[in-house]
Design a protein around this motif. Structure first.
Motif, PDB file in Angstrom:
ATOM      1  N   SER A 184      54.921  48.080 -28.230  1.00  9.53           N
ATOM      2  CA  SER A 184      53.414  47.194 -27.608  1.00  9.53           C
ATOM      3  C   SER A 184      53.095  48.701 -26.513  1.00  9.53           C
ATOM      4  O   SER A 184      54.239  49.420 -25.985  1.00  9.53           O
ATOM      5  N   CYS A 211      57.934  37.843 -24.938  1.00 15.09           N
ATOM      6  CA  CYS A 211      57.857  37.666 -26.907  1.00 15.09           C
ATOM      7  C   CYS A 211      58.908  37.910 -27.919  1.00 15.09           C
ATOM      8  O   CYS A 211      58.766  36.573 -29.607  1.00 15.09           O
ATOM      9  N   CYS A 254      55.547  47.508 -24.132  1.00 15.94           N
ATOM     10  CA  CYS A 254      57.361  47.404 -23.870  1.00 15.94           C
ATOM     11  C   CYS A 254      57.887  48.092 -24.691  1.00 15.94           C
ATOM     12  O   CYS A 254      59.343  48.269 -24.817  1.00 15.94           O
ATOM     13  N   CYS A 274      53.442  34.843 -25.909  1.00 13.86           N
ATOM     14  CA  CYS A 274      51.833  35.966 -24.855  1.00 13.86           C
ATOM     15  C   CYS A 274      51.518  36.670 -25.552  1.00 13.86           C
ATOM     16  O   CYS A 274      50.906  37.805 -24.718  1.00 13.86           O
ATOM     17  N   CYS A 326      57.027  38.992 -19.284  1.00 13.05           N
ATOM     18  CA  CYS A 326      55.969  39.353 -19.886  1.00 13.05           C
ATOM     19  C   CYS A 326      54.992  40.111 -18.565  1.00 13.05           C
ATOM     20  O   CYS A 326      54.260  39.868 -18.493  1.00 13.05           O
ATOM     21  N   GLU A 375      52.774  41.839 -19.014  1.00  8.55           N
ATOM     22  CA  GLU A 375      51.278  41.484 -19.341  1.00  8.55           C
ATOM     23  C   GLU A 375      50.311  40.171 -18.906  1.00  8.55           C
ATOM     24  O   GLU A 375      49.660  40.399 -17.864  1.00  8.55           O
TER      25      GLU A 375
HETATM   26  S1  SF4 Z   1      53.891  42.766 -22.377  1.00 16.09           S
HETATM   27 FE1  SF4 Z   1      55.766  42.561 -23.570  1.00 16.09          FE
HETATM   28  S2  SF4 Z   1      55.878  40.573 -23.306  1.00 16.09           S
HETATM   29 FE2  SF4 Z   1      54.740  40.928 -23.008  1.00 16.09          FE
HETATM   30  S3  SF4 Z   1      53.245  40.403 -25.464  1.00 16.09           S
HETATM   31 FE3  SF4 Z   1      53.354  42.396 -24.384  1.00 16.09          FE
HETATM   32  S4  SF4 Z   1      55.225  43.207 -26.028  1.00 16.09           S
HETATM   33 FE4  SF4 Z   1      55.791  40.531 -25.782  1.00 16.09          FE
END
Ligand code: SF4
Length: 163
Positions: free
Chosen positions: A125, A25, A128, A31, A56, A58
Protein backbone atom coordinates in the motif's frame (compact mmCIF):
# COMPACT_ATOMS: atom_id res chain seq x y z
CA UNK A 1 18.55 6.95 14.30
CA UNK A 2 16.21 3.96 13.80
CA UNK A 3 17.57 0.44 14.20
CA UNK A 4 16.94 -2.04 11.37
CA UNK A 5 15.89 -5.38 12.90
CA UNK A 6 15.95 -8.75 11.19
CA UNK A 7 12.68 -10.45 10.34
CA UNK A 8 13.29 -12.95 13.19
CA UNK A 9 13.77 -10.11 15.65
CA UNK A 10 10.61 -8.40 14.45
CA UNK A 11 8.61 -11.65 14.69
CA UNK A 12 9.90 -12.14 18.23
CA UNK A 13 8.82 -8.59 19.09
CA UNK A 14 5.35 -9.36 17.76
CA UNK A 15 5.11 -12.51 19.87
CA UNK A 16 6.03 -10.48 22.97
CA UNK A 17 3.75 -7.51 22.24
CA UNK A 18 0.49 -7.19 24.15
CA UNK A 19 -0.82 -4.26 22.05
CA UNK A 20 -0.49 -4.23 18.24
CA UNK A 21 -1.53 -1.62 15.69
CA UNK A 22 -2.94 -3.31 12.57
CA UNK A 23 -4.02 -2.07 9.14
CA UNK A 24 -7.81 -2.08 9.44
CA UNK A 25 -8.26 -3.84 6.08
CA UNK A 26 -6.31 -6.85 7.41
CA UNK A 27 -8.70 -6.95 10.34
CA UNK A 28 -11.68 -7.36 7.99
CA UNK A 29 -12.69 -3.71 7.49
CA UNK A 30 -13.85 -3.05 3.91
CA UNK A 31 -11.81 0.16 3.77
CA UNK A 32 -9.59 -0.45 0.74
CA UNK A 33 -9.61 1.85 -2.26
CA UNK A 34 -11.69 -0.77 -4.11
CA UNK A 35 -14.22 -1.06 -1.29
CA UNK A 36 -12.96 -4.49 -0.22
CA UNK A 37 -11.19 -5.82 2.84
CA UNK A 38 -8.06 -7.98 2.96
CA UNK A 39 -9.01 -10.06 6.00
CA UNK A 40 -6.12 -12.43 6.62
CA UNK A 41 -6.21 -15.67 8.61
CA UNK A 42 -2.43 -15.76 9.22
CA UNK A 43 -2.64 -12.20 10.56
CA UNK A 44 -5.58 -13.02 12.82
CA UNK A 45 -3.78 -16.11 14.13
CA UNK A 46 -0.62 -14.09 14.86
CA UNK A 47 -2.68 -11.46 16.71
CA UNK A 48 -4.79 -13.84 18.78
CA UNK A 49 -5.03 -12.80 22.42
CA UNK A 50 -3.51 -9.34 21.83
CA UNK A 51 -5.13 -5.95 22.22
CA UNK A 52 -5.58 -4.56 18.71
CA UNK A 53 -5.55 -0.98 17.46
CA UNK A 54 -7.01 -1.12 13.92
CA UNK A 55 -6.16 1.97 11.88
CA UNK A 56 -6.83 2.95 8.26
CA UNK A 57 -4.77 6.07 7.56
CA UNK A 58 -6.45 6.83 4.24
CA UNK A 59 -10.08 6.67 5.39
CA UNK A 60 -9.05 8.32 8.68
CA UNK A 61 -7.82 11.24 6.60
CA UNK A 62 -11.22 11.54 4.94
CA UNK A 63 -10.54 9.73 1.68
CA UNK A 64 -13.72 7.87 0.77
CA UNK A 65 -14.58 4.24 0.10
CA UNK A 66 -14.19 3.39 -2.69
CA UNK A 67 -11.59 5.94 -3.80
CA UNK A 68 -9.26 6.24 -6.77
CA UNK A 69 -6.02 4.28 -6.41
CA UNK A 70 -3.09 6.41 -5.28
CA UNK A 71 0.61 5.89 -5.93
CA UNK A 72 3.70 7.77 -4.81
CA UNK A 73 5.56 9.93 -7.31
CA UNK A 74 9.21 10.80 -6.98
CA UNK A 75 10.10 8.58 -4.05
CA UNK A 76 8.92 6.32 -1.22
CA UNK A 77 7.20 7.30 2.02
CA UNK A 78 10.32 8.86 3.57
CA UNK A 79 10.65 11.19 0.57
CA UNK A 80 6.97 12.16 0.84
CA UNK A 81 7.46 13.03 4.53
CA UNK A 82 10.55 15.06 3.60
CA UNK A 83 8.57 17.04 1.01
CA UNK A 84 10.54 15.54 -1.87
CA UNK A 85 7.81 13.29 -3.33
CA UNK A 86 4.03 13.26 -3.61
CA UNK A 87 1.07 10.92 -3.23
CA UNK A 88 -1.15 11.30 -6.31
CA UNK A 89 -4.20 9.65 -7.86
CA UNK A 90 -2.58 7.24 -10.31
CA UNK A 91 -5.13 7.88 -13.10
CA UNK A 92 -5.30 11.69 -12.93
CA UNK A 93 -2.28 12.95 -11.00
CA UNK A 94 -4.54 14.73 -8.46
CA UNK A 95 -2.50 15.46 -5.36
CA UNK A 96 -3.34 13.52 -2.18
CA UNK A 97 -0.10 14.25 -0.33
CA UNK A 98 -1.70 16.26 2.48
CA UNK A 99 -4.25 13.50 3.18
CA UNK A 100 -1.55 10.83 3.20
CA UNK A 101 0.60 12.81 5.60
CA UNK A 102 -2.40 13.49 7.84
CA UNK A 103 -3.38 9.81 7.82
CA UNK A 104 0.16 8.91 8.88
CA UNK A 105 -0.05 11.44 11.74
CA UNK A 106 -3.30 9.85 12.91
CA UNK A 107 -1.61 6.44 13.01
CA UNK A 108 1.27 7.93 15.01
CA UNK A 109 -1.21 9.51 17.46
CA UNK A 110 -2.78 6.07 17.96
CA UNK A 111 0.70 4.60 18.58
CA UNK A 112 1.35 7.17 21.31
CA UNK A 113 -2.10 6.94 22.87
CA UNK A 114 -2.11 3.14 23.16
CA UNK A 115 1.59 2.55 23.83
CA UNK A 116 2.09 0.58 20.60
CA UNK A 117 5.56 -0.81 19.91
CA UNK A 118 4.69 -3.24 17.07
CA UNK A 119 2.49 -2.84 13.97
CA UNK A 120 1.27 -5.30 11.32
CA UNK A 121 0.69 -3.41 8.08
CA UNK A 122 -0.67 -4.29 4.64
CA UNK A 123 2.09 -4.82 2.12
CA UNK A 124 2.54 -2.65 -1.00
CA UNK A 125 0.00 0.00 0.00
CA UNK A 126 1.24 3.57 -0.62
CA UNK A 127 0.34 4.20 3.03
CA UNK A 128 0.94 0.90 4.84
CA UNK A 129 3.51 -0.95 2.68
CA UNK A 130 6.63 -1.71 4.72
CA UNK A 131 8.81 -3.79 2.37
CA UNK A 132 7.40 -2.56 -0.91
CA UNK A 133 5.16 0.23 -2.17
CA UNK A 134 3.90 1.75 -5.43
CA UNK A 135 6.14 4.47 -6.87
CA UNK A 136 5.93 5.88 -10.40
CA UNK A 137 3.75 3.00 -11.64
CA UNK A 138 5.91 0.22 -10.19
CA UNK A 139 6.24 -1.72 -6.96
CA UNK A 140 9.59 -0.78 -5.48
CA UNK A 141 11.41 -1.68 -2.27
CA UNK A 142 10.58 0.78 0.46
CA UNK A 143 7.86 2.05 2.72
CA UNK A 144 4.59 3.83 2.23
CA UNK A 145 3.92 7.12 4.01
CA UNK A 146 2.42 5.77 7.24
CA UNK A 147 4.93 2.94 7.49
CA UNK A 148 7.76 5.47 7.04
CA UNK A 149 6.46 7.72 9.82
CA UNK A 150 5.88 4.84 12.25
CA UNK A 151 9.31 3.37 11.46
CA UNK A 152 10.96 6.73 12.10
CA UNK A 153 9.19 6.81 15.48
CA UNK A 154 10.72 3.44 16.40
CA UNK A 155 7.66 1.24 15.82
CA UNK A 156 8.63 -2.32 14.80
CA UNK A 157 6.73 -3.16 11.62
CA UNK A 158 5.78 -6.51 10.13
CA UNK A 159 4.04 -6.98 6.81
CA UNK A 160 1.03 -9.29 6.55
CA UNK A 161 3.11 -11.30 4.06
CA UNK A 162 5.73 -12.07 6.73
CA UNK A 163 3.20 -13.87 8.95
S1 SF4 B 1 -4.57 2.67 4.01
FE1 SF4 B 1 -3.71 0.86 4.99
S2 SF4 B 1 -5.40 0.17 6.32
FE2 SF4 B 1 -6.32 1.56 4.85
S3 SF4 B 1 -7.03 0.24 3.20
FE3 SF4 B 1 -4.97 0.94 2.63
S4 SF4 B 1 -3.61 -0.68 3.35
FE4 SF4 B 1 -5.56 -0.96 4.41
Amino acid sequence: MTVELTQEERLAALREASVVLVSACLFGEACRYDGKSKGSNPVMRALEGKELVPVCPETGAGLGIPRPAVELRGGTGEAVLAGQAQAVVAATGDDRTAAFRYGAELALEAVKRFGVKVAVLKERSPSCGSQGTHVNGQVVRGRGVTAALLHSAGVIILSDEEL
